[in-house]
Design a protein around this motif. Structure first.
Motif, PDB file in Angstrom:
ATOM      1  N   ILE A 141       0.830  -1.211   0.000  1.00 32.75           N
ATOM      2  CA  ILE A 141       0.000   0.000   0.000  1.00 32.75           C
ATOM      3  C   ILE A 141       0.867   1.265   0.000  1.00 32.75           C
ATOM      4  N   TRP A 208      -4.340   8.701   2.292  1.00 26.80           N
ATOM      5  CA  TRP A 208      -5.116   7.617   2.885  1.00 26.80           C
ATOM      6  C   TRP A 208      -4.297   6.324   2.916  1.00 26.80           C
ATOM      7  N   ASN A 209      -3.592   6.032   1.853  1.00 25.20           N
ATOM      8  CA  ASN A 209      -2.780   4.820   1.793  1.00 25.20           C
ATOM      9  C   ASN A 209      -1.710   4.807   2.879  1.00 25.20           C
ATOM     10  N   VAL A 212      -3.366   3.986   6.143  1.00 23.91           N
ATOM     11  CA  VAL A 212      -3.702   2.560   6.239  1.00 23.91           C
ATOM     12  C   VAL A 212      -2.451   1.747   6.525  1.00 23.91           C
ATOM     13  N   LEU A 215      -1.777   2.001  10.123  1.00 17.95           N
ATOM     14  CA  LEU A 215      -2.780   1.251  10.885  1.00 17.95           C
ATOM     15  C   LEU A 215      -2.475  -0.244  10.903  1.00 17.95           C
ATOM     16  N   ILE A 216      -2.164  -0.815   9.753  1.00 19.49           N
ATOM     17  CA  ILE A 216      -1.973  -2.266   9.723  1.00 19.49           C
ATOM     18  C   ILE A 216      -0.667  -2.677  10.397  1.00 19.49           C
ATOM     19  N   TYR A 234      -5.409  -4.742   5.173  1.00 23.00           N
ATOM     20  CA  TYR A 234      -4.974  -3.793   4.133  1.00 23.00           C
ATOM     21  C   TYR A 234      -6.054  -3.620   3.067  1.00 23.00           C
ATOM     22  N   GLY A 237      -8.982  -1.616   4.567  1.00 18.43           N
ATOM     23  CA  GLY A 237      -8.664  -0.202   4.740  1.00 18.43           C
ATOM     24  C   GLY A 237      -8.567   0.536   3.424  1.00 18.43           C
ATOM     25  N   TYR A 238      -7.900  -0.072   2.456  1.00 19.40           N
ATOM     26  CA  TYR A 238      -7.737   0.588   1.172  1.00 19.40           C
ATOM     27  C   TYR A 238      -9.080   0.781   0.469  1.00 19.40           C
TER      28      TYR A 238
END
Length: 331
Positions: A141, A208-209, A212, A215-216, A234, A237-238
Motif C-alpha cells: 500500500i 489515505w494509503n 492505512v 494502521l496495519i 490492508y 482499509g484501502y
C-alpha cells in the motif's frame, strides 16, 4: 479564465509542467519511475518484515520475480477490461493498449494476478502464502501511494472543480514540436493560467494509503496477526477509502447498475469480503517449514552450526564431573 481565478490562483497546488523528460532519444517518464520506486520499496520492506516473522532472507526478492510481472500484466488487463472503449472503441488505437508506461494499471487486477505469481513463487520456496502476504501488505500500500505521484505528473485521476486552498491546477499541455495537444507527453504552455482547479484525488488517496499502512503495522504488532489477516486488513482499509475517493473522480470510467463507477462497486464488495475474513479467520501466525531454509541455503533457526566441530558429549557440568571423579580419589 476570469479575474477571481487569476487573483486567487496562488493559493492552489501547481501541477508539474510535464511528465516526461528526454535524455537524447530516451524518454524518462515520471509514471514509470514512480511505479519502479514503489516496487523497490515494497520488496525492501517486505523482505525485512518476512525475516522478522521468521522467514529466510532473500525470499521476497525471489517471489517478486514471479509476483511483479504477473501483477503488472494483471493491472493492465483490468484497466483494459474496464476502459476498453479508449483503445478499441471509436477513435481508439489498439496499439496504445500496450503502452503501459503512459499509465493505466488497475490495482484490483494487479493484486489478483500478482497473487497468482506470489503463489507460484511461494510454492517454489516452500513459504506459506498467507505468511508472505502478511509480510508484504504494508509495503504494497505504500507502493500504491508512491505510484499516485505518477498520476500527479500525468495530470490524471483528479476530481471535480473546487475553490479549496489545496485545489490542483490543471494546465494545457502541447507537443513542443507540433503544437498539438498532448496531455501526457506534452509541456504546459501557460502555467500562470490553469484551465481548471480540481480536487487532487490522487493526493487524497496517497495520504489515505499511508494512513492505512500505519494502521496495519500497528494492528499487526498489537494483536500479532497472522493467517493472512494483515493482508485482509490492508484490503479493507484501502477499499474503504477508495470507495469515497472514487465517487469524487470525474475521469471517464465504465458505469454499471445505471450510473455507478465500476470501481465503486468493486471497492464495496472487496471491503465486505475483507472484513468478513478478518472477523472469521483465527489461529496463530504460521511457522516457516525447515525446507524453506534449505532451499534458501541457510540453516533453520535453532539448528547447530555445522562449522562448530566440538563434540557436545565432551561438555560436562562441573558438578557432575566432580561426582563422577570422587570414587577414584577415595582411599
Amino acid at each position: 479564465m476570469g479575474p477571481v481565478l487569476t487573483t486567487s490562483v496562488l493559493a492552489y497546488l501547481p501541477s508539474p509542467d510535464r511528465g516526461v523528460w528526454h535524455l537524447g532519444p530516451v524518454p524518462l517518464r515520471a509514471y514509470a519511475l514512480f511505479i519502479i520506486a514503489g516496487i523497490v520499496v515494497a520488496i525492501w520492506w517486505g523482505e525485512k518484515r518476512l525475516v522478522a516473522r521468521g522467514g529466510p532472507a532473500g525470499t521476497v526478492v525471489d517471489v517478486a520475480v514471479w509476483a511483479v510481472p504477473f501483477g503488472l500484466i494483471g493491472g493492465r488487463l483490468y484497466h483494459l477490461a474496464t476502459d476498453w472503449r479508449t483503445y478499441f472503441g471509436p477513435g481508439g488505437d489498439p496499439v496504445d493498449a500496450l503502452k503501459i508506461w503512459e499509465g493505466g494499471l488497475g490495482i484490483w487486477g494487479a493484486i489478483a494476478l500478482g497473487a497468482v505469481g506470489a503463489w507460484i513463487g511461494c510454492r517454489r520456496r516452500r513459504i506459506p502464502l498467507p505468511l508472505f502476504a502478511d509480510a508484504v501488505a504494508p509495503g504494497i500500500i505504500v507502493a500504491q501511494a508512491i505510484g499516485r505521484l505518477g498520476n500527479y505528473f500525468n495530470q490524471e485521476l483528479y476530481g471535480g472543480p473546487t475553490t479549496l486552498p489545496w485545489g490542483l491546477e490543471i494546465y494545457e499541455r502541447v507537443d513542443p514540436a507540433t503544437g498539438a495537444s498532448d496531455p501526457l507527453g506534452g509541456v504546459a504552455v501557460d502555467t500562470a493560467n490553469p484551465i481548471a482547479i480540481v480536487h487532487p484525488t490522487f493526493l487524497y488517496e496517497l495520504l489515505w494509503n499511508l494512513a492505512v499502512a500505519a494502521l496495519i503495522v500497528w494492528a499487526d504488532r498489537r494483536f500479532r496477526l497472522g493467517r493472512g489477516r494483515v493482508f485482509a486488513l490492508y484490503v479493507a482499509g484501502y477499499t474503504l477509502g477508495r470507495f469515497f475517493i472514487e465517487l469524487m473522480r470525474t475521469d471517464p470510467a465504465t458505469r454499471v447498475f445505471g450510473d455507478i463507477r465500476i470501481n465503486v462497486v468493486v471497492s464495496a464488495v472487496l471491503f465486505l469480503a475483507a472484513v468478513a475474513y478478518v472477523a472469521l479467520v483465527r489461529g496463530p501466525r504460521e511457522t516457516v517449514p525447515p525446507e524453506a531454509f534449505v532451499l534458501a541455503g541457510v540453516e533453520p533457526p535453532g539448528e547447530p552450526d555445522p562449522s562448530d566441530e566440538s563434540d557436545p558429549s565432551e561438555t560436562v557440568d562441573a558438578g557432575e564431573r566432580k561426582t563422577d571423579d570422587s570414587p577414584d580419589r577415595a582411599p
